[in-house]
Motif scaffolding. Structure first.
Motif, short mmCIF file in Angstrom:
data_model
loop_
_atom_site.label_atom_id
_atom_site.label_comp_id
_atom_site.label_asym_id
_atom_site.label_seq_id
_atom_site.Cartn_x
_atom_site.Cartn_y
_atom_site.Cartn_z
N ASP A 75 2.99 -8.91 -9.64
CA ASP A 75 3.31 -7.84 -10.58
C ASP A 75 2.55 -6.59 -10.14
O ASP A 75 1.37 -6.44 -10.42
CB ASP A 75 2.91 -8.26 -12.00
N ARG A 76 3.23 -5.69 -9.46
CA ARG A 76 2.56 -4.53 -8.87
C ARG A 76 1.86 -3.66 -9.92
O ARG A 76 0.72 -3.22 -9.72
CB ARG A 76 3.55 -3.69 -8.07
N ALA A 77 2.53 -3.42 -11.03
CA ALA A 77 1.93 -2.60 -12.08
C ALA A 77 0.67 -3.25 -12.64
O ALA A 77 -0.34 -2.59 -12.89
CB ALA A 77 2.94 -2.34 -13.20
N ALA A 78 0.72 -4.57 -12.81
CA ALA A 78 -0.44 -5.29 -13.32
C ALA A 78 -1.60 -5.24 -12.33
O ALA A 78 -2.77 -5.16 -12.72
CB ALA A 78 -0.07 -6.74 -13.63
N VAL A 83 -7.05 -3.44 -10.93
CA VAL A 83 -7.98 -2.79 -10.01
C VAL A 83 -8.62 -1.58 -10.66
O VAL A 83 -9.84 -1.36 -10.55
CB VAL A 83 -7.26 -2.40 -8.70
N ASP A 84 -7.84 -0.78 -11.36
CA ASP A 84 -8.39 0.38 -12.06
C ASP A 84 -9.40 -0.05 -13.13
O ASP A 84 -10.43 0.59 -13.32
CB ASP A 84 -7.28 1.20 -12.70
N VAL A 130 -2.54 -5.06 -3.90
CA VAL A 130 -3.99 -4.93 -4.12
C VAL A 130 -4.57 -3.86 -3.21
O VAL A 130 -5.39 -3.03 -3.63
CB VAL A 130 -4.70 -6.28 -3.90
N CYS A 131 -4.15 -3.85 -1.95
CA CYS A 131 -4.65 -2.83 -1.02
C CYS A 131 -4.24 -1.44 -1.48
O CYS A 131 -5.06 -0.51 -1.46
CB CYS A 131 -4.10 -3.09 0.39
N GLN A 132 -2.98 -1.29 -1.89
CA GLN A 132 -2.53 0.02 -2.35
C GLN A 132 -3.30 0.48 -3.58
O GLN A 132 -3.61 1.67 -3.72
CB GLN A 132 -1.03 -0.03 -2.66
N ALA A 133 -3.61 -0.47 -4.47
CA ALA A 133 -4.33 -0.11 -5.69
C ALA A 133 -5.80 0.21 -5.41
O ALA A 133 -6.39 1.09 -6.07
CB ALA A 133 -4.25 -1.26 -6.70
#
Length: 296
Positions: A75-78, A83-84, A130-133
């Motif tokens: 879940d990309r948004a999650a 991470v934030d 995860v890397c993008q976040a």
């Protein structure tokens, strides 16, 4: 009268290492939990992310340095929210460990489209999200270390692990590019290739519906597996990872275990021998010519 020689100056004690913040996926068991526990034991802070992770997975003494984050990495948004949240809770991130992964067993022909895509959703795209976040946080502070937990299966394809190998090959290709892209921002990337460890990867694996045509090959594989293997405790991998993140110049790749170390060299030698045997054909396939349609 003998005058004693002055005592040699004592070497200065190394400065204490400041506590760092880890973000670890797949932290509810196996290697991920071992990494998180080892970081907590040395006084670091850990954001432990997994689908089913709870505070009870870790020593109560470390609760003030632990943030548990239920997370499905597909879940990309999650992922971005988690991470934030970790960076906000601890005031930044230092070490990001992409450990979450699944294993799908079966011959390549046996997989459905949904089963094949599911393997990549976790092992490749989950790590990519995860890397993008994490990169905006690491880039802003000008430092950080991303650890991509790959596998012995990324050294070569093996019967019945083709989709798993493919997902790990893809992760390593992505990670090589990422390492070069992130280097200018002070962010390091290491691909960790473990051998056998006692984790729940095999007990939770998915299996494609077997086709009769592969019965003989499957029987031969089962004979090989029946001989058994001696895997290692995940804590040994965690010790190696602590040494890795403490290094001033961490490598792009790190092999974990004697078996995977020897296999990596064996596979590399065989590939080089094959390339050399076909060198004439390879070189003959290249001859510079003007671009098609160019004037002249």
């Amino acid at each position: 009268m003998n005058v004693p020689a002055p005592a040699a100056p004592r070497p200065a004690s190394p400065a204490p290492r400041p506590a760092r913040t880890w973000f670890v996926t797949g932290a509810s068991g196996g290697l991920g939990r071992a990494f998180a526990r080892a970081a907590l034991e040395r006084g670091d802070r850990v954001a432990a992310a997994a689908r089913t992770v709870t505070e009870q997975d870790f020593d109560a003494r470390h609760r003030d340095r632990l943030l548990v984050l239920p997370l499905d990495v597909t879940d990309r948004a999650a992922v971005f929210a988690a991470v934030d949240a970790a960076a906000g809770h601890f005031g930044g991130l230092d070490i990001v460990v992409n450990n979450a992964g699944t294993l799908s067993m079966g011959m390549v022909e046996e997989f459905t489209e949904a089963e094949a895509r599911a393997q990549f959703e976790v092992n490749l795209f989950g790590a990519m999200w995860v890397c993008q976040a994490a990169l905006p946080h690491l880039r802003a502070q000008g430092s950080g270390h991303i650890l991509q937990i790959s596998s012995i299966a990324a050294l070569g394809g093996f019967p019945s692990t083709g989709l798993y190998s493919a997902s790990k090959f893809a992760l390593e290709g992505l990670s090589e590019a990422l390492a070069m892209e992130a280097a200018g921002f002070g962010v390091k990337v290491t691909i960790v290739q473990p051998g056998g460890y006692w984790t729940d990867l095999y007990t939770r694996m998915a299996t494609a519906a077997p086709m009769e045509a592969y019965g003989p090959l499957r029987a031969e594989l089962e004979k090989q597996w029946a001989q058994g293997s001696v895997d290692s405790a995940p804590e040994l991998a965690a010790e190696a990872v602590l040494k890795l993140v403490d290094g001033d110049d961490p490598p792009l790749r790190l092999l974990l275990g004697s078996m995977v170390y020897d296999l990596a060299f064996d596979i590399s030698r065989r590939r080089m021998e094959t390339w050399a045997a076909w060198e004439e054909v390879s070189r003959a396939a290249e001859r510079a010519v003007p671009a098609p349609g160019a004037g002249g």
